[in-house]
Write a protein that holds these residues in place. Structure first.
Motif, PDB file in Angstrom:
ATOM      1  N   ALA A  30       1.020  -1.360  -0.023  1.00  0.00           N
ATOM      2  CA  ALA A  30      -0.300   0.282   0.149  1.00  0.00           C
ATOM      3  C   ALA A  30       1.005   0.715   0.500  1.00  0.00           C
ATOM      4  CB  ALA A  30      -0.418  -0.053   1.037  1.00  0.00           C
ATOM      5  N   ILE A  31       0.470   2.691   0.145  1.00  0.00           N
ATOM      6  CA  ILE A  31       0.907   3.694   0.557  1.00  0.00           C
ATOM      7  C   ILE A  31       1.605   3.740   0.985  1.00  0.00           C
ATOM      8  CG2 ILE A  31       1.133   6.543   0.347  1.00  0.00           C
ATOM      9  CD1 ILE A  31      -1.517   6.102  -1.292  1.00  0.00           C
ATOM     10  N   PRO A  32       3.089   3.342   1.487  1.00  0.00           N
ATOM     11  CA  PRO A  32       3.610   3.602   2.089  1.00  0.00           C
ATOM     12  C   PRO A  32       4.079   4.836   3.390  1.00  0.00           C
ATOM     13  CG  PRO A  32       5.545   4.456   0.095  1.00  0.00           C
ATOM     14  CD  PRO A  32       4.224   4.216  -0.481  1.00  0.00           C
ATOM     15  N   LEU A  33       4.272   5.571   4.509  1.00  0.00           N
ATOM     16  CA  LEU A  33       4.421   5.851   5.536  1.00  0.00           C
ATOM     17  C   LEU A  33       5.346   6.869   5.061  1.00  0.00           C
ATOM     18  CD1 LEU A  33       5.508   4.129   9.009  1.00  0.00           C
ATOM     19  CD2 LEU A  33       3.525   4.875   8.124  1.00  0.00           C
ATOM     20  N   ARG A  34       6.282   7.028   4.623  1.00  0.00           N
ATOM     21  CA  ARG A  34       7.203   7.400   3.458  1.00  0.00           C
ATOM     22  C   ARG A  34       7.388   7.835   2.136  1.00  0.00           C
ATOM     23  NH1 ARG A  34      10.837   7.082   8.526  1.00  0.00           N
ATOM     24  NH2 ARG A  34      12.094   5.469   8.347  1.00  0.00           N
ATOM     25  N   GLY A  35       8.163   8.377   0.973  1.00  0.00           N
ATOM     26  CA  GLY A  35       8.575   8.112   0.235  1.00  0.00           C
ATOM     27  C   GLY A  35       7.079   7.529  -1.131  1.00  0.00           C
ATOM     28  N   SER A  36       7.750   7.477  -2.226  1.00  0.00           N
ATOM     29  CA  SER A  36       6.594   7.113  -3.199  1.00  0.00           C
ATOM     30  C   SER A  36       6.248   5.972  -3.101  1.00  0.00           C
ATOM     31  CB  SER A  36       7.098   8.245  -4.316  1.00  0.00           C
ATOM     32  OG  SER A  36       8.207   6.089  -4.880  1.00  0.00           O
ATOM     33  N   LYS A  37       5.113   5.052  -3.679  1.00  0.00           N
ATOM     34  CA  LYS A  37       4.824   3.914  -3.573  1.00  0.00           C
ATOM     35  C   LYS A  37       5.702   3.080  -4.984  1.00  0.00           C
ATOM     36  CE  LYS A  37       0.062   1.556  -3.549  1.00  0.00           C
ATOM     37  NZ  LYS A  37      -1.488   1.140  -3.728  1.00  0.00           N
ATOM     38  N   SER A  38       5.994   3.884  -5.740  1.00  0.00           N
ATOM     39  CA  SER A  38       7.158   2.743  -6.857  1.00  0.00           C
ATOM     40  C   SER A  38       8.610   2.966  -5.876  1.00  0.00           C
ATOM     41  CB  SER A  38       6.971   3.899  -7.932  1.00  0.00           C
ATOM     42  OG  SER A  38       7.799   4.614  -8.283  1.00  0.00           O
ATOM     43  N   ASP A  39       9.013   3.657  -5.190  1.00  0.00           N
ATOM     44  CA  ASP A  39      10.397   3.561  -4.463  1.00  0.00           C
ATOM     45  C   ASP A  39       9.630   2.477  -2.970  1.00  0.00           C
ATOM     46  OD1 ASP A  39      13.163   4.572  -3.715  1.00  0.00           O
ATOM     47  OD2 ASP A  39      11.779   4.827  -1.756  1.00  0.00           O
ATOM     48  N   TRP A  40       8.532   2.180  -2.627  1.00  0.00           N
ATOM     49  CA  TRP A  40       9.026   1.480  -1.772  1.00  0.00           C
ATOM     50  C   TRP A  40       8.405   0.470  -2.417  1.00  0.00           C
ATOM     51  CZ3 TRP A  40       9.396   0.885   3.222  1.00  0.00           C
ATOM     52  CH2 TRP A  40       8.158  -0.275   4.321  1.00  0.00           C
ATOM     53  N   LEU A  41       8.396  -0.374  -3.405  1.00  0.00           N
ATOM     54  CA  LEU A  41       7.987  -1.301  -4.369  1.00  0.00           C
ATOM     55  C   LEU A  41       9.214  -2.318  -4.399  1.00  0.00           C
ATOM     56  CD1 LEU A  41       6.287  -3.243  -5.081  1.00  0.00           C
ATOM     57  CD2 LEU A  41       5.668  -2.006  -7.413  1.00  0.00           C
ATOM     58  N   ASN A  42       9.644  -0.801  -5.274  1.00  0.00           N
ATOM     59  CA  ASN A  42      11.199  -0.993  -6.078  1.00  0.00           C
ATOM     60  C   ASN A  42      12.347  -1.427  -4.868  1.00  0.00           C
ATOM     61  OD1 ASN A  42       9.741  -1.424  -8.840  1.00  0.00           O
ATOM     62  ND2 ASN A  42       9.825   0.246  -8.546  1.00  0.00           N
ATOM     63  N   ASN A  43      12.345  -0.372  -4.048  1.00  0.00           N
ATOM     64  CA  ASN A  43      13.712  -1.053  -3.484  1.00  0.00           C
ATOM     65  C   ASN A  43      13.625  -1.401  -1.396  1.00  0.00           C
ATOM     66  OD1 ASN A  43      15.074   1.117  -5.627  1.00  0.00           O
ATOM     67  ND2 ASN A  43      14.151   2.776  -4.412  1.00  0.00           N
ATOM     68  N   GLN A  44      12.040  -1.352  -1.323  1.00  0.00           N
ATOM     69  CA  GLN A  44      12.092  -1.661   0.206  1.00  0.00           C
ATOM     70  C   GLN A  44      11.075  -3.288  -0.031  1.00  0.00           C
ATOM     71  OE1 GLN A  44      13.507   0.017   2.615  1.00  0.00           O
ATOM     72  NE2 GLN A  44      14.680   0.677   0.937  1.00  0.00           N
ATOM     73  N   LEU A  45      10.572  -3.215  -0.981  1.00  0.00           N
ATOM     74  CA  LEU A  45      10.227  -4.692  -1.060  1.00  0.00           C
ATOM     75  C   LEU A  45       9.967  -6.069  -2.180  1.00  0.00           C
ATOM     76  CD1 LEU A  45       5.954  -3.053  -0.785  1.00  0.00           C
ATOM     77  CD2 LEU A  45       7.638  -4.324   0.941  1.00  0.00           C
TER      78      LEU A  45
END
Length: 174
Positions: free
Chosen positions: A114-129
């Motif tokens: 889902a929409i992360p606490l901070r940053g963009s959704k695409s950054d969250w997906l690509n770099n964190q998940l």
């Protein structure tokens, strides 16, 4: 142990969380929980942190309690004691995350984001998940779900989340 794992579902959490957990002190954890519960706004949670840090835990909780919308406290059936207990549980989960380092692999993972606490959704997906792929022998699925990190299980979003979650279970033969 050799058993087949047909489904491993991860809900908006990256594999490498230890560094993030070390950034959260008791005050930050209490304010994050208060924000997630709808007791304070994100703006208030951010603004309150510096002023609350020198206070005792009891004083901090009293301030958040006084700022909380009474109707939300009733809806959650909270008392000051229950809020304190909930904050302690959240703190324990944060402490668990400080030492969390995933190992091994399963046949496949399903990551719901889902929409992360901070940053963009695409950054969250690509770099964190996406690093969850290192723990999956098969091709992981990454499923966009409605809401934000702290609202995806709210009344407004849980019916849709439940349908999405069920479809992933069915896709895995469960």
């Amino acid at each position: 142990m050799g058993d087949e794992v047909k489904f491993t579902g991860l809900i908006n959490i990256p594999p490498h969380i230890a560094d993030r957990m070390h950034e959260i002190d008791w005050t930050g954890g209490m304010l994050n929980l208060s924000y997630f519960l709808g007791l304070v706004s994100k703006h208030d949670a951010n603004d309150l942190a510096p002023a609350l840090k020198p206070l005792t835990k009891t004083e901090q909780l009293e301030i958040v309690w006084k700022l909380s919308p009474p109707e939300r406290l009733v809806e959650l059936q909270l008392t000051p004691e229950k809020l304190d207990h909930w904050v302690n549980i959240a703190g324990s989960l944060i402490n668990c995350g400080k030492d969390y380092n995933p190992t091994g692999s399963v046949s496949v993972v399903d990551v719901f984001y889902a929409i992360p606490l901070r940053g963009s959704k695409s950054d969250w997906l690509n770099n964190q998940l996406k690093p969850w792929s290192g723990f999956s022998r098969g091709e992981p699925t990454y499923t966009d779900v409605p809401g934000q990190h702290y609202t995806l299980m709210d009344f407004d979003h849980v019916p849709q989340f439940q349908k999405i979650f069920r479809s992933r279970l069915e896709a895995r033969g469960l």
